[in-house]
Structures are given as structure tokens and as C-alpha cells.
Design a protein around this motif. Structure first.
Motif, short mmCIF file in Angstrom:
data_model
loop_
_atom_site.label_atom_id
_atom_site.label_comp_id
_atom_site.label_asym_id
_atom_site.label_seq_id
_atom_site.Cartn_x
_atom_site.Cartn_y
_atom_site.Cartn_z
N PHE A 15 0.89 -1.16 0.00
CA PHE A 15 0.00 0.00 0.00
C PHE A 15 0.92 1.20 0.00
O PHE A 15 1.59 1.45 1.00
CB PHE A 15 -0.89 0.01 1.23
N VAL A 20 3.52 -4.80 2.42
CA VAL A 20 2.76 -5.62 3.36
C VAL A 20 3.03 -7.11 3.15
O VAL A 20 3.21 -7.86 4.10
CB VAL A 20 1.26 -5.30 3.25
N ASN A 40 -0.17 -9.08 14.85
CA ASN A 40 -1.05 -8.06 14.28
C ASN A 40 -0.27 -7.29 13.23
O ASN A 40 0.83 -6.81 13.48
CB ASN A 40 -1.53 -7.11 15.37
N GLY A 41 -0.88 -7.20 12.04
CA GLY A 41 -0.22 -6.46 10.97
C GLY A 41 0.74 -7.29 10.14
O GLY A 41 1.40 -6.77 9.24
N ALA A 42 0.81 -8.59 10.42
CA ALA A 42 1.73 -9.45 9.67
C ALA A 42 1.32 -9.61 8.21
O ALA A 42 2.13 -9.96 7.36
CB ALA A 42 1.84 -10.82 10.34
N GLY A 43 0.02 -9.41 7.93
CA GLY A 43 -0.44 -9.49 6.54
C GLY A 43 -1.48 -10.57 6.26
O GLY A 43 -1.81 -10.83 5.10
N LYS A 44 -2.03 -11.17 7.31
CA LYS A 44 -2.97 -12.28 7.13
C LYS A 44 -4.23 -11.85 6.37
O LYS A 44 -4.62 -12.47 5.38
CB LYS A 44 -3.37 -12.86 8.50
N SER A 45 -4.87 -10.80 6.87
CA SER A 45 -6.13 -10.37 6.23
C SER A 45 -5.87 -9.88 4.80
O SER A 45 -6.67 -10.12 3.90
CB SER A 45 -6.80 -9.27 7.04
N THR A 46 -4.74 -9.21 4.61
CA THR A 46 -4.41 -8.74 3.26
C THR A 46 -4.26 -9.93 2.31
O THR A 46 -4.76 -9.92 1.19
CB THR A 46 -3.09 -7.94 3.30
N HIS A 202 -5.94 -15.92 16.65
CA HIS A 202 -4.85 -15.64 17.59
C HIS A 202 -4.93 -16.54 18.81
O HIS A 202 -4.14 -16.42 19.72
CB HIS A 202 -4.91 -14.17 18.06
N PRO A 390 2.06 -0.19 11.47
CA PRO A 390 3.32 0.54 11.50
C PRO A 390 3.27 1.64 12.57
O PRO A 390 2.19 2.14 12.85
CB PRO A 390 3.40 1.15 10.10
N HIS A 399 -6.09 2.48 7.96
CA HIS A 399 -5.00 1.74 7.31
C HIS A 399 -4.32 0.74 8.24
O HIS A 399 -3.32 0.15 7.86
CB HIS A 399 -3.96 2.70 6.74
N SER A 401 -4.26 -2.77 10.74
CA SER A 401 -4.90 -4.09 10.84
C SER A 401 -5.82 -4.11 12.05
O SER A 401 -5.73 -3.25 12.93
CB SER A 401 -3.83 -5.16 10.97
N GLY A 403 -6.10 -5.91 14.79
CA GLY A 403 -5.51 -5.95 16.12
C GLY A 403 -4.84 -4.63 16.48
O GLY A 403 -4.88 -4.18 17.63
N1 LIG Z 1 -6.23 -0.45 3.03
C1 LIG Z 1 -5.01 -0.34 3.53
N2 LIG Z 1 -4.25 0.75 3.28
C2 LIG Z 1 -3.00 0.87 3.77
N3 LIG Z 1 -2.40 -0.07 4.54
C3 LIG Z 1 -3.10 -1.17 4.82
C4 LIG Z 1 -4.44 -1.36 4.34
N4 LIG Z 1 -4.87 -2.56 4.78
C5 LIG Z 1 -3.86 -3.09 5.51
N5 LIG Z 1 -2.80 -2.26 5.52
C6 LIG Z 1 -1.51 -2.53 6.20
O1 LIG Z 1 -1.14 -3.84 5.88
C7 LIG Z 1 -0.49 -4.48 6.97
C8 LIG Z 1 -1.09 -5.82 7.20
O2 LIG Z 1 -2.44 -5.70 7.61
P1 LIG Z 1 -3.39 -6.96 7.77
O3 LIG Z 1 -4.74 -6.44 8.03
O4 LIG Z 1 -3.19 -7.87 6.62
O5 LIG Z 1 -2.77 -7.63 9.09
P2 LIG Z 1 -3.26 -8.92 9.88
O6 LIG Z 1 -2.14 -9.90 9.83
O7 LIG Z 1 -4.59 -9.36 9.40
O8 LIG Z 1 -3.34 -8.36 11.38
P3 LIG Z 1 -4.44 -8.60 12.58
O9 LIG Z 1 -3.97 -9.80 13.32
O10 LIG Z 1 -4.27 -7.38 13.42
O11 LIG Z 1 -5.78 -8.73 11.97
C9 LIG Z 1 -0.62 -3.53 8.13
O12 LIG Z 1 0.62 -2.90 8.31
C10 LIG Z 1 -1.65 -2.51 7.70
O13 LIG Z 1 -1.34 -1.28 8.24
#
Ligand SMILES: Nc1ncnc2c1ncn2[C@@H]1O[C@H](COP(=O)(O)OP(=O)(O)OP(=O)(O)O)[C@@H](O)[C@H]1O
Ligand SMILES: [Mg+2]
Length: 499
Positions: A15, A20, A40-46, A202, A390, A399, A401, A403
Motif C-alpha cells: 500500500f 505488506v 497483528n499487521g503481519a499481513g494475514k487479512s491482506t 490468535h 506501523p 489503514h 490491521s 488488532g
Molecule cells: N487499506 C489499507 N491501506 C494501507 N495499509 C493497509 C491497508 N490494509 C492493511 N494495511 C496494512 O497492511 C499491513 C497488514 O495488515 P493486515 O490487516 O493484513 O494484518 P493482519 O495480519 O490481518 O493483522 P491482525 O492480526 O491485526 O488482523 C498492516 O501494516 C496494515 O497497516
């Protein structure tokens, strides 16, 4: 070598300047529960949003049953057989269960293109039975059902599509104990039917119970894929955070002081037994119980987010007149809600404003101008303590995640300098490492002479961090136990007695 159902190779996603996903590799076999684990923020949901066509990938390849595929839209994901159960359920409460199941793909009588309700109801009943439910639910209005059953409707939708892969992103985080058990059984059954599942969680106990393999993501990289059966949670934590975690619950014993917070003859809803409770300085009091036991309702009534019927609130021995959340804040009460999306954050404002928003007074100088520098400094301190990533306070909350957003909600309330902190499921969706930081902050609060109350459905957390636990059941307090004497069984019994 089993042919994977899904294989992801060298997946990249950024992004703007935030990288990510940095070359993620993993594969999912048919009929396996594949866990994605990471901080949290590792990138799973992305990652899963790319697999379901919600986000586009920058670089990398996706193979489905051995063939390269492009997934450009959610519809394309559905067409190849990938379904997703999002945390925010995608259902319409006013419609019946069967109408929800068939939403957008209604069965029609071919001659007049009228809806074939009878056939839809029949098919819905079949699906409900397959999911271990009462078939009569088919014609029930969805809004009358609990979260667990609403989620089943989403799963039924996936089955109608004949999905071969169902993705679940933290599906148990809003379910009660019983509903969680029910979901586990359904996951087992889907696996027996040959369906693959990507499961994000988690909760390590849950991963042990359900998972076949785990792919660990750290900072956008796939670190390793391991078998659940031959590895331990401690090993997963080490892969996840890059070091071992010394203690999950950094419990500290403080001297128990005077009563700091009391409720007297407190009635939340007409007809309920009045609640009387005292919380002392120096202790953390946990409130346990099933979802729907009235814990959040009690907290909302204390905060006056909802009206109570009657009763008094005393802080440090003095009665406080509290009729609305503004007065609650002025009286020194902080309420850290479980629902970060609707109550916690302003998603289109940056973190520093979100953190300082509940206490603008503190940052308004005599000239009535905001002291932006002080705000940034304060926000930065909490963001560091809670390891928000971050760690950029100028980014909008949207922006971050899930968590990390939850951590910002906590920071926001810490910033208010309140005297009484009511945490409602504070560590839901927060990774194991960051949980420890949340607990440490609770210790600090107690040490600073604050009242700390924690509502939690996580029994190990209650037993690990609290000094005393109150158990609620249908709006009443059915047990009040010192932690030294409390066991999981006792708490469960008090939570379910008479239900
Ligand atoms: N729409 C977006 N715009 C900018 N950055 C984003 C966006 N979506 C996610 N990110 C960034 O991508 C990174 C990964 O986010 P993601 O949601 O994939 O984490 P996650 O592993 O699902 O965490 P959690 O356990 O907290 O759900 C984070 O640093 C987040 O800030
Ligand atoms: Mg996530």
C-alpha cells in the motif's frame, strides 16, 4: 505428494510505500484446516483479501488445482470455489434464514420466473441439517438468531456455492463458548466432506484443536509451514515473533487498598435483581460469563451509554451523578469497548488525533489552541508501548490491521487519565506478544492507583491476570471468587447455572 488445492507463490503487495506482503509462499491441501498465524499487521487479512478478489496483487502467482488463475473480483473467487466468512457478517437481519442463504441466487420457476420459495425452503432445511441445526430455522427471521447461528447462515451460503475452500478470518472472536464448540464441530465436518479451510486465529488452544498445518507469517514473509500435530504452541510463538515469550501473564501482586469503585442497587433492566459490587484499589477484577450474560450491558449502563433503571455509582466513596457518557468521562470513567469499529475509532483521522480525542482539554492551552506537539508525543508513547505497527501516528486509523486498531482504542482511553478503567474484551484480536503489553499496562494502572475491571470471555486470561472474578449469568452476578480459589469448571458452572 498431495496435489494442493490452492498454491500461492511469491506473492507481493504494497500500500503505497508500506510493503505488506513480501513474497509469500504457501499451499492448501484439499480437506485440511490450514491456519494462518502471525502478529497483528503481519499481513494475514491482506493475503486472504487477495485470494478472494477484494484486493489485487502486485506480483506473484496463484494456482488452483494445479492451474494458474487470476482472481480479479469477489465473483471470480466464488466461481472457482473460494468462499469467505468475514468477521462483519454479510447478512440481512430483516430477512429469513432461507432468504439470506439464497440472496442473489434465488431459485425460480422457469416458466414464469417466479421465486420458487418451496424449493428454497426445502434446500435450506437440508443445509441446516447438514450443519447440525434444527431445519425449522429456515423460515425464522435472521435478526432473531444469535451471532453463532447467523454465522452458520454464511457457511450455508458457501455450501450452496459448492465452495471447495472456505476462508474464515477470526471467526470465533464474537462467539460465546457454546457457539464456538458448535463452529469447531462444523469445521470438522466440512473437512470430513473434503472441503479445505483457511482459518485465521490468535487463540492458540483453538489452533491446536482444529488445525492440520500452520503457515506462519512474520512481517509480510511466510516464515514456515508446520504440522500442528508435531509442533508446540511455544514453537509457533517463536516462529511468529522471532523470539520466545517468557511469560504469557505478567501478573503482579499489589496490596489491596480501600474500595475505589462501587455500584449500589444498580438495575440495568427492569425486573432484574439489583447489582451491588465493590472494587478495591490494588486489584484487577474480572467479569466472566457467556456472551449475552449481561456483562457489556452492565458496562454500558455504568458508562451511561444506555440508560439504567436505578442505582448509584460511587468512585472513591463519593456518589457520582452520571446521566450520559460525557458525564461518565468527566467523573473519571474510561470504557474500552469491544466494538472498535462502531464505538472506538474515527477511521478517517490519523492515530495521534484518535489517541488524544477523548481528552482534548488536556491538550488545549490558555490560548485555546491545541498543543499538537504534546499530542503527538503522548500518542507516540502509547503507540510504542503497545507496539502498534506501523508505528506512524500520522496514518489514518483505517489503514491499520484489526488488532492494531484495537491497541489504538486502548491507547485512547489510557490518555484520558481516568480513575476507573472498564475493559471489555481488551485483547480480542490482539496477538500473543502484544497481549502481554496490554496486561503490563493494566498493572501500571493498578500501580498508579486506578480501578481496573476487565470483562473477558477468555478464561485463561481471567485466571492469569485478575485477583478476583465475578461471574454473570442472565444479568445477575452468580459468583464472586478470589482467583486463588477459582477454577475454569467453577466459573463455567456459575456462568451456565439455570440456563
Ligand atoms: N487499506 C489499507 N491501506 C494501507 N495499509 C493497509 C491497508 N490494509 C492493511 N494495511 C496494512 O497492511 C499491513 C497488514 O495488515 P493486515 O490487516 O493484513 O494484518 P493482519 O495480519 O490481518 O493483522 P491482525 O492480526 O491485526 O488482523 C498492516 O501494516 C496494515 O497497516
Ligand atoms: Mg486481520
Amino acid at each position: 505428494m498431495i496435489q494442493p488445492l490452492l498454491e500461492v507463490k511469491k506473492l507481493f503487495k504494497s500500500f503505497s510505500s508500506n510493503h505488506v506482503l513480501k513474497g509469500v509462499d504457501f499451499n492448501v491441501r484439499p480437506a485440511e484446516v490450514h491456519v494462518l498465524l502471525g502478529e497483528n499487521g503481519a499481513g494475514k487479512s491482506t493475503l486472504i483479501k487477495i485470494l478472494t478478489g477484494a484486493y489485487s496483487l502486485d506480483k506473484g502467482e496463484i494456482y488452483w488445482e494445479g492451474q494458474p488463475v487470476k482472481i480479479n473480483t469477489p465473483i471470480e473467487a466464488m466461481e472457482i470455489g473460494i468462499a469467505t466468512i468475514y468477521q462483519e457478517l454479510n447478512v440481512i437481519e430483516e430477512l429469513t434464514v432461507y432468504e439470506n442463504i439464497f440472496l442473489g441466487r434465488e431459485l425460480k420457476n422457469s416458466r414464469f420466473s417466479l421465486l420458487n420459495r418451496k424449493q428454497m425452503i426445502e434446500k435450506a432445511k437440508e443445509l441446516l441439517v447438514r450443519l447440525g441445526q434444527n431445519p425449522l430455522l429456515a423460515t425464522e427471521t435472521l435478526g432473531n438468531l444469535g451471532m453463532g447461528q447467523q454465522q452458520l447462515v454464511e457457511i450455508a451460503k458457501a455450501l450452496i456455492l459448492e465452495a471447495k475452500l472456505i476462508i474464515m478470518d477470526e471467526p470465533t472472536s464474537s462467539l460465546s463458548g457454546r457457539e464456538v464448540e458448535q463452529l469447531y464441530k462444523i469445521v470438522d465436518q466440512l473437512r470430513n466432506e473434503g472441503i479445505a479451510i483457511i482459518f485465521i486465529s490468535h487463540r492458540l488452544e483453538e489452533i491446536q484443536r482444529l488445525g492440520d498445518r500452520i503457515t506462519i507469517l512474520r512481517d509480510g514473509n511466510s516464515i514456515d509451514t508446520v504440522e500442528v500435530a508435531t509442533t508446540t504452541p511455544d514453537e509457533w510463538i517463536e516462529l511468529m515473533v522471532g523470539r520466545s515469550l517468557d511469560e504469557k501473564f505478567p501478573k503482579k501482586d499489589f496490596e489491596r487498598g480501600e474500595v475505589g469503585f462501587s455500584l449500589r442497587d444498580f438495575v440495568v433492566e427492569a425486573g432484574q435483581e439489583p447489582i451491588n459490587l465493590d472494587v478495591h484499589y490494588g486489584e484487577i477484577v474480572g467479569i466472566s460469563g457467556l456472551v449475552g450474560a449481561g456483562r457489556t450491558e452492565l458496562a454500558r449502563a455504568i458508562f451511561s451509554a444506555d440508560k439504567r433503571v436505578s442505582g448509584k455509582i460511587l468512585i472513591n466513596g463519593k456518589e457520582k451523578k452520571i446521566k450520559n457518557p460525557r458525564q461518565a468521562i468527566d467523573a473519571g470513567i474510561a470504557f474500552i469497548t469491544e466494538d472498535r469499529k462502531s464505538e472506538g475509532l474515527l477511521l478517517d483521522l490519523p492515530l495521534d488525533l484518535n489517541v488524544c480525542l477523548a481528552n482534548m482539554k488536556k491538550f488545549t492551552g490558555r490560548s485555546r489552541l491545541l498543543d499538537l506537539k504534546a499530542m503527538k508525543e503522548q500518542a507516540n508513547n502509547y503507540i510504542q508501548d503497545l507496539q502498534v505497527r506501523p508505528n506512524n501516528i500520522e496514518l489514518n486509523a483505517r489503514h491499520f490491521s484489526g488488532g492494531n486498531q484495537q491497541k489504538v482504542v486502548i491507547a485512547k482511553w489510557l490518555c484520558t487519565n481516568a480513575d476507573v478503567f472498564i475493559f471489555d474484551e481488551p485483547t480480542r484480536g490482539i496477538d500473543v506478544g502484544a497481549k502481554v503489553e496490554v496486561y503490563r499496562l493494566m498493572n501500571t494502572l493498578v500501580d498508579e492507583g486506578k480501578v481496573v475491571i476487565m470483562i473477558s470471555s477468555d478464561l485463561p486470561e481471567i485466571l492469569g491476570m485478575c485477583d478476583r472474578v465475578l461471574v454473570m449469568n442472565t444479568g445477575r452476578i452468580t459468583a464472586d471468587l478470589p482467583i486463588a480459589e477459582a477454577t475454569q469448571e467453577q466459573i463455567m458452572k456459575a456462568a451456565t447455572i439455570g440456563l
